[in-house]
Design an enzyme around this catalytic site. Sequence first.
Site, PDB file in Angstrom:
ATOM      1  N   GLN A  99       0.689  -1.252  -0.107  1.00 44.39           N
ATOM      2  CA  GLN A  99       0.134  -0.028  -0.074  1.00 44.39           C
ATOM      3  C   GLN A  99       0.869   1.240   0.191  1.00 44.39           C
ATOM      4  OE1 GLN A  99      -2.953   0.529   3.263  1.00 44.39           O
ATOM      5  NE2 GLN A  99      -4.027   2.016   2.335  1.00 44.39           N
ATOM      6  N   HIS A 105      -8.526   2.253  -1.099  1.00 40.67           N
ATOM      7  CA  HIS A 105      -8.878   2.286  -2.792  1.00 40.67           C
ATOM      8  C   HIS A 105      -9.007   0.734  -3.012  1.00 40.67           C
ATOM      9  CE1 HIS A 105      -4.473   2.555  -2.032  1.00 40.67           C
ATOM     10  NE2 HIS A 105      -4.208   1.860  -3.158  1.00 40.67           N
TER      11      HIS A 105
HETATM   12  P1  5GP Z   1      -1.544   1.079  -3.617  1.00 40.64           P
HETATM   13  O1  5GP Z   1      -0.193   0.490  -3.978  1.00 40.64           O
HETATM   14  O2  5GP Z   1      -1.330   1.906  -2.586  1.00 40.64           O
HETATM   15  O3  5GP Z   1      -2.295  -0.400  -3.373  1.00 40.64           O
HETATM   16  O4  5GP Z   1      -2.149   1.476  -4.804  1.00 40.64           O
HETATM   17  C1  5GP Z   1      -1.903   2.871  -5.177  1.00 40.64           C
HETATM   18  C2  5GP Z   1      -2.345   2.760  -6.800  1.00 40.64           C
HETATM   19  O5  5GP Z   1      -2.399   4.502  -7.001  1.00 40.64           O
HETATM   20  C3  5GP Z   1      -1.143   2.436  -7.506  1.00 40.64           C
HETATM   21  O6  5GP Z   1      -1.644   1.357  -8.452  1.00 40.64           O
HETATM   22  C4  5GP Z   1      -0.751   3.782  -8.374  1.00 40.64           C
HETATM   23  O7  5GP Z   1      -0.197   3.496  -9.841  1.00 40.64           O
HETATM   24  C5  5GP Z   1      -1.759   4.479  -8.299  1.00 40.64           C
HETATM   25  N1  5GP Z   1      -1.388   5.977  -8.473  1.00 40.64           N
HETATM   26  C6  5GP Z   1      -0.537   6.485  -7.827  1.00 40.64           C
HETATM   27  N2  5GP Z   1      -0.761   8.227  -8.116  1.00 40.64           N
HETATM   28  C7  5GP Z   1      -1.779   8.153  -8.865  1.00 40.64           C
HETATM   29  C8  5GP Z   1      -2.335   9.197  -9.609  1.00 40.64           C
HETATM   30  O8  5GP Z   1      -1.825  10.331  -9.461  1.00 40.64           O
HETATM   31  N3  5GP Z   1      -3.492   9.023 -10.229  1.00 40.64           N
HETATM   32  C9  5GP Z   1      -3.913   7.585 -10.487  1.00 40.64           C
HETATM   33  N4  5GP Z   1      -5.100   7.650 -11.322  1.00 40.64           N
HETATM   34  N5  5GP Z   1      -3.317   6.790 -10.051  1.00 40.64           N
HETATM   35  C10 5GP Z   1      -2.421   6.807  -9.165  1.00 40.64           C
END
Ligand code: 5GP
Length: 119
Positions: A99, A105
């Site tokens: 994360q 999300h």
């Molecule tokens: P996590 O790694 O926290 O589960 O997922 C975060 C997600 O947010 C990642 O898949 C990354 O690519 C996405 N993400 C990060 N910054 C942005 C952004 O500015 N816009 C969008 N649309 N996605 C983002």
Amino acid sequence: MNAPAPDENCLFCKIVAGEIPARIVHASDHSVAFRDVNPQAPTHVLVVPKDHYANAGEVAQHAPTMAADLITTARDVAAQEGLDNGYRLVFNTGEDAGQTVFHVHLHLLGGRSLEWPPG
Ligand code: 5GP
Ligand code: ZN
């Protein structure tokens, strides 16, 4: 519990507020779904509550209806994207799970065969 205030340092609060652009595919009174900027599958959409909760456990504890709304929204977006052959829903929680954004999300991944177990 009252809805938490937006976190001024939170990327996804800024997307919800329209302060940072995103490719939005679905929006309701409670949630927003937008395409991941670094997609890991042909369809990679993030479904987020408009209210700031750090992770899936927090939103399920404090706003269970919202937690269910994220899942039904993901189902509806999957149908909209034509993912009739299946899709994956993922809540990464904490650093060991990868994360990176601490506004809950739900990842919706689909459009190709997905391996199991994940890395
Ligand atoms: P996590 O790694 O926290 O589960 O997922 C975060 C997600 O947010 C990642 O898949 C990354 O690519 C996405 N993400 C990060 N910054 C942005 C952004 O500015 N816009 C969008 N649309 N996605 C983002
Ligand atoms: Zn936030």
